[in-house]
Design a protein around this motif. Structure first.
Motif, PDB file in Angstrom:
ATOM      1  N   SER A   1       7.739 -31.164 -17.022  1.00 21.87           N
ATOM      2  CA  SER A   1       7.888 -29.727 -17.239  1.00 21.87           C
ATOM      3  C   SER A   1       9.236 -29.215 -16.758  1.00 21.87           C
ATOM      4  CB  SER A   1       6.769 -28.955 -16.540  1.00 21.87           C
ATOM      5  OG  SER A   1       6.763 -29.278 -15.165  1.00 21.87           O
ATOM      6  N   GLY A   2       9.960 -30.023 -15.994  1.00 21.65           N
ATOM      7  CA  GLY A   2      11.295 -29.641 -15.533  1.00 21.65           C
ATOM      8  C   GLY A   2      12.380 -30.176 -16.456  1.00 21.65           C
TER       9      GLY A   2
ATOM     10  N   LYS B   1       1.739 -19.073 -21.516  1.00 25.77           N
ATOM     11  CA  LYS B   1       1.856 -19.787 -20.251  1.00 25.77           C
ATOM     12  C   LYS B   1       1.695 -18.824 -19.086  1.00 25.77           C
ATOM     13  CE  LYS B   1       4.518 -23.920 -21.361  1.00 25.77           C
ATOM     14  NZ  LYS B   1       5.746 -24.689 -21.058  1.00 25.77           N
TER      15      LYS B   1
ATOM     16  N   PRO C   1       7.170 -26.821 -11.533  1.00 19.10           N
ATOM     17  CA  PRO C   1       8.116 -25.895 -12.172  1.00 19.10           C
ATOM     18  C   PRO C   1       8.089 -26.042 -13.686  1.00 19.10           C
ATOM     19  CG  PRO C   1       9.281 -27.694 -11.091  1.00 19.10           C
ATOM     20  CD  PRO C   1       7.847 -27.807 -10.686  1.00 19.10           C
ATOM     21  N   GLY C   2       8.314 -24.941 -14.387  1.00 21.08           N
ATOM     22  CA  GLY C   2       8.393 -24.988 -15.842  1.00 21.08           C
ATOM     23  C   GLY C   2       7.173 -24.451 -16.566  1.00 21.08           C
ATOM     24  N   GLN C   3       6.088 -24.229 -15.858  1.00 22.00           N
ATOM     25  CA  GLN C   3       4.871 -23.743 -16.532  1.00 22.00           C
ATOM     26  C   GLN C   3       4.912 -22.223 -16.598  1.00 22.00           C
ATOM     27  OE1 GLN C   3       3.284 -25.678 -18.183  1.00 22.00           O
ATOM     28  NE2 GLN C   3       3.497 -27.680 -17.237  1.00 22.00           N
ATOM     29  N   CYS C   4       5.911 -21.701 -17.295  1.00 21.74           N
ATOM     30  CA  CYS C   4       6.194 -20.277 -17.303  1.00 21.74           C
ATOM     31  C   CYS C   4       6.742 -19.868 -18.661  1.00 21.74           C
ATOM     32  CB  CYS C   4       7.234 -19.985 -16.224  1.00 21.74           C
ATOM     33  SG  CYS C   4       8.673 -21.091 -16.356  1.00 21.74           S
TER      34      CYS C   4
ATOM     35  N   VAL D   1       9.789 -34.655 -13.070  1.00 18.68           N
ATOM     36  CA  VAL D   1       8.628 -33.999 -13.668  1.00 18.68           C
ATOM     37  C   VAL D   1       8.945 -33.557 -15.094  1.00 18.68           C
ATOM     38  CG1 VAL D   1       9.065 -31.645 -12.807  1.00 18.68           C
ATOM     39  CG2 VAL D   1       6.712 -32.394 -13.218  1.00 18.68           C
TER      40      VAL D   1
ATOM     41  N   GLN E   1      13.425 -23.978 -18.895  1.00 15.34           N
ATOM     42  CA  GLN E   1      12.385 -23.203 -18.211  1.00 15.34           C
ATOM     43  C   GLN E   1      12.597 -23.274 -16.717  1.00 15.34           C
ATOM     44  OE1 GLN E   1      10.147 -21.425 -19.857  1.00 15.34           O
ATOM     45  NE2 GLN E   1       9.206 -22.545 -21.539  1.00 15.34           N
ATOM     46  N   SER E   2      12.915 -22.199 -16.087  1.00 14.67           N
ATOM     47  CA  SER E   2      13.101 -22.059 -14.640  1.00 14.67           C
ATOM     48  C   SER E   2      14.132 -23.053 -14.107  1.00 14.67           C
ATOM     49  CB  SER E   2      11.779 -22.256 -13.921  1.00 14.67           C
ATOM     50  OG  SER E   2      11.969 -22.503 -12.553  1.00 14.67           O
TER      51      SER E   2
ATOM     52  N   ARG F   1      15.894 -34.606 -14.973  1.00 12.71           N
ATOM     53  CA  ARG F   1      16.248 -33.245 -15.371  1.00 12.71           C
ATOM     54  C   ARG F   1      17.753 -32.999 -15.204  1.00 12.71           C
ATOM     55  NH1 ARG F   1      14.588 -27.811 -14.706  1.00 12.71           N
ATOM     56  NH2 ARG F   1      16.128 -26.510 -13.653  1.00 12.71           N
TER      57      ARG F   1
END
Ligand SMILES: [K+]
Ligand SMILES: [K+]
Ligand SMILES: [K+]
Lengths: 209, 209, 209
Positions: free
Chosen positions: C32-33, B66, B75-78, C30, C208-209, C93
């Motif tokens: 990814s969050g 990633k 956020p989260g694409q890490c 979202v 993640q984050s 989230r």
């Protein structure tokens, strides 16, 4: 300030166009709309020789659809065909009156090497309907456009279909390229789009939207 | 109107840059170009303890890439590493003369929490060639850049490599961070890019473009 | 030139907003969050009837999360529900004080057909905490917003939550739509976002984050 408001409006319009799949024009070849690659010349095999075999289903390589999908513009989001000439054949989402073709390659600013860009291209279309995929009736293929992808122009280049009445409806498109920009081993197709309109006033409904 | 045309040209140029992987600069660490994470410190385990085990192959977690991929900025694409210090090691697409490093984190406007951003960072590089991945020859590691990722600046920060002649060619990069912006449990790396140029005039060819 | 600098600054700001997940506003829905769709009305079955069965896990279709993910704006990146009325239920989230809801549909310039856009909508929220997913306590659902998605306005439309104090904290959101823009067979949801803020000063940490 009047200039400020005018500039803001111009900026918003350009960003909206960019946010609408980059060009803000309907594309009947986009994969998410139901189009797909149904046939193509030999893929470039890259590093391993079994790479081809395990990624091919029904004669179509799993990377082929990359040329019907958008990306962030990073290099590599393309389908690589072997050699400097070849073809891809695409079944469109629906039968349309074709109006234009857009061909894209990676931008010069981020490209490692643009010699793999296609150069002399011909696009043909025909109506296949429910016939089996493998039967291409050569008599029915109509020339739609003939162009050269120019590395000095913008990375998305749109070419109008000449004589939009000649072909009638098409639901199959074939891109043939006879040269690229210098790479002897492979040619990469980043994205091909097919613009046009459906003949019926009630637009055809498909799986997603 | 002259101002209008000038503004339009400026807007198009900036959108083109954004459309070219965000920065419009060649990145030898981008995953789609063939680069990959080959080693890293402990991943953050999140909610389930078996999450680590089933997602690791060859010592590398499936989320590691990633940090070599673009995203929409959500956020989260890490890749989340455990603790406030750690490292990632990246094999570049090709051996290059390194010129700059870009480190990115999620933008303030959409972030839930930016305490997981890395802070004090060191980047080293070396040439490994065909040697097995696991053999890191400490004597060959050259310091390329040393910097602090600053939460008050733009979310993509580029740091020039000092003394670009000192390291010679590099094909391996290592990012070490010794602190983050306050999060005791993990540090997230959104994207790291490595800019530079290849030494040969005939650019090296790889699988895709 | 002063106008030039001012225009450049305006362009950079708008592109940064676009690069920050399109709107530059925190979204607690979202995917990814950490948010996810937990329940929904019947999906549209498309071409094959077994498409529903093999893509459903825990009552949720595999396409459902498309409505919690960004895209390049191309048509089809949506979740299609059967008929012209239905619902989706989303676990956020984190528990938040909800402030606004954003609903998006594909842009007019690239859409094949926008009759599948939702029209009359109601959004409710409640706090579920650690209770099992299936138990919806009707008494706890608070109305957050009621609106009509308007095809003549911009494709992302944001609606403020009325009476932000009334609902208290919510971690579950439900969108009910009672009509769409004309499509009798299905309704497509491209993206729904939930804006607000967490009540604690130490923001909650997730995977993640
Ligand atoms: K592509
Ligand atoms: K990333
Ligand atoms: K979406």
């Amino acid at each position: 300030d009047e200039i400020r408001a005018s500039a803001r409006e111009m900026i918003e319009r350009e960003i909206q166009k960019h946010a609408a799949d980059g060009l803000g024009r309907v594309d009947y070849a986009v994969a998410s709309g139901g189009a797909m690659v149904v046939k193509h010349s030999d893929p470039y095999r890259g590093r391993t020789s079994n790479w081809f075999l395990k990624n091919v289903r029904n004669g179509v390589h799993s990377d082929a659809d990359k040329l019907l999908k958008p990306s962030f513009g990073e290099p590599g989001q393309c389908f690589a065909l072997k050699g400097s000439s070849g073809f891809v054949q695409i079944r469109l989402r629906a039968a349309i009156v074709p109006e234009a073709i857009t061909l894209e390659h990676v931008a010069k600013s981020v490209a490692f090497d643009r010699t793999s860009a296609p150069k002399d291209c011909r696009v043909s279309g025909w109506f296949q309907g429910k016939n089996p995929n493998s039967a291409i009736n050569g008599e029915k293929m109509f020339p739609l456009a003939k162009f050269t992808y120019d590395l000095e122009k913008s990375n998305a280049q749109t070419f109008d279909v000449v004589d939009t009445t000649g072909s009638g409806l098409v639901d199959m498109i074939r891109l043939d390229f006879s040269s690229n920009h210098g790479n002897p081993s492979h040619t990469c197709i980043y994205r091909m789009r097919v613009h046009g309109h459906e003949p019926y006033s009630v637009s055809m409904m498909a799986i997603q939207s």
